[in-house]
Design an enzyme around this catalytic site. Structure first.
Site, PDB file in Angstrom:
ATOM      1  N   HIS A 117       0.816  -1.216   0.000  1.00 42.31           N
ATOM      2  CA  HIS A 117       0.000   0.000   0.000  1.00 42.31           C
ATOM      3  C   HIS A 117       0.852   1.269   0.000  1.00 42.31           C
ATOM      4  O   HIS A 117       0.411   2.307   0.479  1.00 42.31           O
ATOM      5  CB  HIS A 117      -0.960  -0.014   1.202  1.00 42.31           C
ATOM      6  CG  HIS A 117      -1.993  -1.108   1.108  1.00 42.31           C
ATOM      7  ND1 HIS A 117      -2.756  -1.533   2.174  1.00 42.31           N
ATOM      8  CD2 HIS A 117      -2.388  -1.860   0.049  1.00 42.31           C
ATOM      9  CE1 HIS A 117      -3.576  -2.501   1.767  1.00 42.31           C
ATOM     10  NE2 HIS A 117      -3.365  -2.726   0.495  1.00 42.31           N
ATOM     11  N   CYS A 146       3.266  21.094  -6.923  1.00 48.94           N
ATOM     12  CA  CYS A 146       4.403  20.589  -7.701  1.00 48.94           C
ATOM     13  C   CYS A 146       5.086  21.738  -8.445  1.00 48.94           C
ATOM     14  O   CYS A 146       4.415  22.500  -9.155  1.00 48.94           O
ATOM     15  CB  CYS A 146       3.889  19.546  -8.699  1.00 48.94           C
ATOM     16  SG  CYS A 146       5.137  18.907  -9.807  1.00 48.94           S
TER      17      CYS A 146
HETATM   18  P1  OAD Z   1      -7.206  -3.555  10.386  1.00 46.88           P
HETATM   19  O1  OAD Z   1      -7.380  -2.368  11.272  1.00 46.88           O
HETATM   20  O2  OAD Z   1      -8.306  -3.873   9.451  1.00 46.88           O
HETATM   21  O3  OAD Z   1      -6.929  -4.835  11.265  1.00 46.88           O
HETATM   22  C1  OAD Z   1      -5.966  -4.821  12.282  1.00 46.88           C
HETATM   23  C2  OAD Z   1      -5.886  -6.201  12.891  1.00 46.88           C
HETATM   24  O4  OAD Z   1      -4.822  -6.193  13.830  1.00 46.88           O
HETATM   25  C3  OAD Z   1      -7.140  -6.648  13.650  1.00 46.88           C
HETATM   26  O5  OAD Z   1      -7.535  -7.958  13.212  1.00 46.88           O
HETATM   27  C4  OAD Z   1      -6.678  -6.696  15.112  1.00 46.88           C
HETATM   28  O6  OAD Z   1      -7.310  -7.750  15.844  1.00 46.88           O
HETATM   29  C5  OAD Z   1      -5.204  -6.973  14.951  1.00 46.88           C
HETATM   30  N1  OAD Z   1      -4.350  -6.553  16.082  1.00 46.88           N
HETATM   31  C6  OAD Z   1      -4.540  -5.525  16.944  1.00 46.88           C
HETATM   32  N2  OAD Z   1      -3.522  -5.457  17.821  1.00 46.88           N
HETATM   33  C7  OAD Z   1      -2.666  -6.471  17.508  1.00 46.88           C
HETATM   34  C8  OAD Z   1      -1.418  -6.917  18.025  1.00 46.88           C
HETATM   35  N3  OAD Z   1      -0.830  -6.308  19.070  1.00 46.88           N
HETATM   36  N4  OAD Z   1      -0.816  -7.994  17.457  1.00 46.88           N
HETATM   37  C9  OAD Z   1      -1.399  -8.618  16.399  1.00 46.88           C
HETATM   38  N5  OAD Z   1      -2.573  -8.238  15.858  1.00 46.88           N
HETATM   39  C10 OAD Z   1      -3.203  -7.176  16.395  1.00 46.88           C
HETATM   40  O7  OAD Z   1      -5.822  -3.325   9.610  1.00 46.88           O
HETATM   41  P2  OAD Z   1      -5.320  -4.004   8.252  1.00 46.88           P
HETATM   42  O8  OAD Z   1      -5.804  -5.390   8.138  1.00 46.88           O
HETATM   43  O9  OAD Z   1      -3.864  -3.761   8.157  1.00 46.88           O
HETATM   44  O10 OAD Z   1      -5.351   0.309   3.570  1.00 46.88           O
HETATM   45  O11 OAD Z   1      -6.051  -3.105   7.184  1.00 46.88           O
HETATM   46  C11 OAD Z   1      -5.820  -3.337   5.821  1.00 46.88           C
HETATM   47  C12 OAD Z   1      -5.861  -2.037   5.059  1.00 46.88           C
HETATM   48  O12 OAD Z   1      -7.097  -1.346   5.349  1.00 46.88           O
HETATM   49  C13 OAD Z   1      -4.800  -1.033   5.461  1.00 46.88           C
HETATM   50  O13 OAD Z   1      -3.558  -1.240   4.824  1.00 46.88           O
HETATM   51  C14 OAD Z   1      -5.409   0.272   5.013  1.00 46.88           C
HETATM   52  C15 OAD Z   1      -6.831   0.069   5.499  1.00 46.88           C
HETATM   53  O14 OAD Z   1      -7.804   0.752   4.800  1.00 46.88           O
HETATM   54  C16 OAD Z   1      -5.072   1.461   2.961  1.00 46.88           C
HETATM   55  O15 OAD Z   1      -4.929   2.500   3.554  1.00 46.88           O
HETATM   56  C17 OAD Z   1      -4.976   1.326   1.479  1.00 46.88           C
END
Ligand code: OAD
Length: 248
Positions: A117, A146
Site C-alpha cells: 500500500h 508541484c
Molecule cells: P485492520 O485495522 O483492518 O486490522 C488490524 C488487525 O490487527 C485486527 O484484526 C486486530 O485484531 C489486529 N491486532 C490488533 N492489535 C494487535 C497486536 N498487538 N498484534 C497482532 N494483531 C493485532 O488493519 P489491516 O488489516 O492492516 O489500507 O487493514 C488493511 C488495510 O485497510 C490497510 O492497509 C489500510 C486500510 O484501509 C489502505 O490505507 C490502502
C-alpha cells in the site's frame, strides 16, 4: 502455545512468507483501522483515502496525513518488528509483505520489504507523478504544489480505488504461491488483494498460521491460530529459529 507441527515448520521450512497489517504497529502506538478505536471508526475512508476525497478537500486530507506522519515519526519499532528482522537471514528466502505504510519493519532492520500500500513517508505529484519527498515539513498543513506542473502533491500511499504497485503485487503473489510456511499477522483480512494472499498460500500447500489476539476472517481457515499479540509471538518464533536453524 505453538503446535508441534508449527514448531517443525519453523525448524525446517525453506521459504517463509509473512503478511503483516496494522496490528503489528499497534504496540508501537500507531492506530489500526478497523478495531473499535481504529482510524475508520473516526474518519471516513472515502473522504481521507481516495482521490475524490483529496480533490474535494485537499488541505484537510493533507493535514490528516501530516498528523499521521508525525505519529509515525515519533513511533518506534516494537519487539515483534525487531524479532522479524532478526530471522530474515535464516530462510531462503523470507519474503515480508506489508500493508503498512509506516516503514517500522525497515526501521527495525528488515530488508526488501514489499509495501503493498505504498508508504506515508514519500510524496508525489497527483498530476505528473514526480517525486516530492522534500515537502515533508510536518508543520505544513496546506497541500504543497508541484514545482514542475503545478499539480497537488499527495502522499505516496495507495488510496481506495487505486491499483496496487504492479511489480510489488506480482512478487507478493509469487512468494505466496511458493512458500512452505505463511504467517498472516495483525491484519483483519478485509482488504483485497492483500487479503487473498493467505488463501493463495494455503491453496498451494503452505502451512498457514494466523497471529492475532482477535478473531478474523482467517481464524477458521488458517491451519493454526495463535491468539497472541505480535510483540509476544514473534520473539517466541525467533527463539526457535535461532536455536534450530543456521543462517543461509
Ligand atoms: P485492520 O485495522 O483492518 O486490522 C488490524 C488487525 O490487527 C485486527 O484484526 C486486530 O485484531 C489486529 N491486532 C490488533 N492489535 C494487535 C497486536 N498487538 N498484534 C497482532 N494483531 C493485532 O488493519 P489491516 O488489516 O492492516 O489500507 O487493514 C488493511 C488495510 O485497510 C490497510 O492497509 C489500510 C486500510 O484501509 C489502505 O490505507 C490502502
Amino acid at each position: 502455545m505453538f503446535s508441534q507441527e508449527f514448531i517443525e515448520k519453523i525448524k525446517t521450512a525453506e521459504r517463509l512468507t509473512v503478511l503483516t497489517g496494522a496490528g503489528v504497529s499497534a504496540e508501537s502506538g500507531i492506530a489500526t483501522f478497523r478495531d473499535p478505536d481504529g482510524l475508520w471508526a473516526q474518519f471516513n475512508p472515502q473522504e481521507m483515502a481516495s482521490v475524490d476525497g483529496f480533490m474535494s478537500n485537499p488541505d484537510l486530507v493533507w493535514s490528516w496525513y501530516q498528523y499521521r506522519r508525525e505519529t509515525v515519526f515519533k513511533a518506534k519499532p516494537n519487539a515483534g518488528h525487531f524479532a522479524m528482522a532478526e530471522i530474515q537471514d535464516y530462510f531462503d528466502p523470507l519474503t515480508l509483505i506489508t500493508q503498512n505504510v509506516d516503514q517500522l519493519h525497515q526501521r527495525a532492520g528488515s530488508e526488501n520489504v514489499l509495501e503493498l500500500h505504498g508508504n506515508i513517508i514519500e510524496n508525489h505529484c497527483l498530476d505528473c507523478g514526480e517525486s516530492h519527498d522534500d515537502e515533508i515539513d510536518i508543520q505544513n498543513k496546506e497541500v504543497p504544489v508541484c514545482n514542475f506542473c503545478g499539480g497537488k502533491i499527495r502522499p505516496s500511499v495507495v488510496w481506495f480505488g487505486e491499483m496496487l504497485p504492479e511489480d510489488v503485487l506480482y512478487q507478493a503473489g509469487a512468494a505466496s504461491e511458493d512458500c512452505d510456511l505463511f504467517l498472516t499477522i495483525g491484519t483483519s483480512g478485509e482488504v483485497y488483494p492483500a487479503a487473498g494472499l493467505p488463501m493463495i498460500a494455503q491453496d498451494y500447500g503452505a502451512y498457514v498460521v494466523e497471529i492475532n489476539p482477535n478473531e478474523t476472517v482467517y481464524s477458521n481457515r488458517a491451519d493454526e491460530k495463535i491468539m497472541l499479540p505480535f510483540s509476544q509471538a514473534m520473539p517466541m518464533i525467533a527463539e526457535i529459529v535461532k536455536k534450530y536453524r543456521t543462517k543461509v
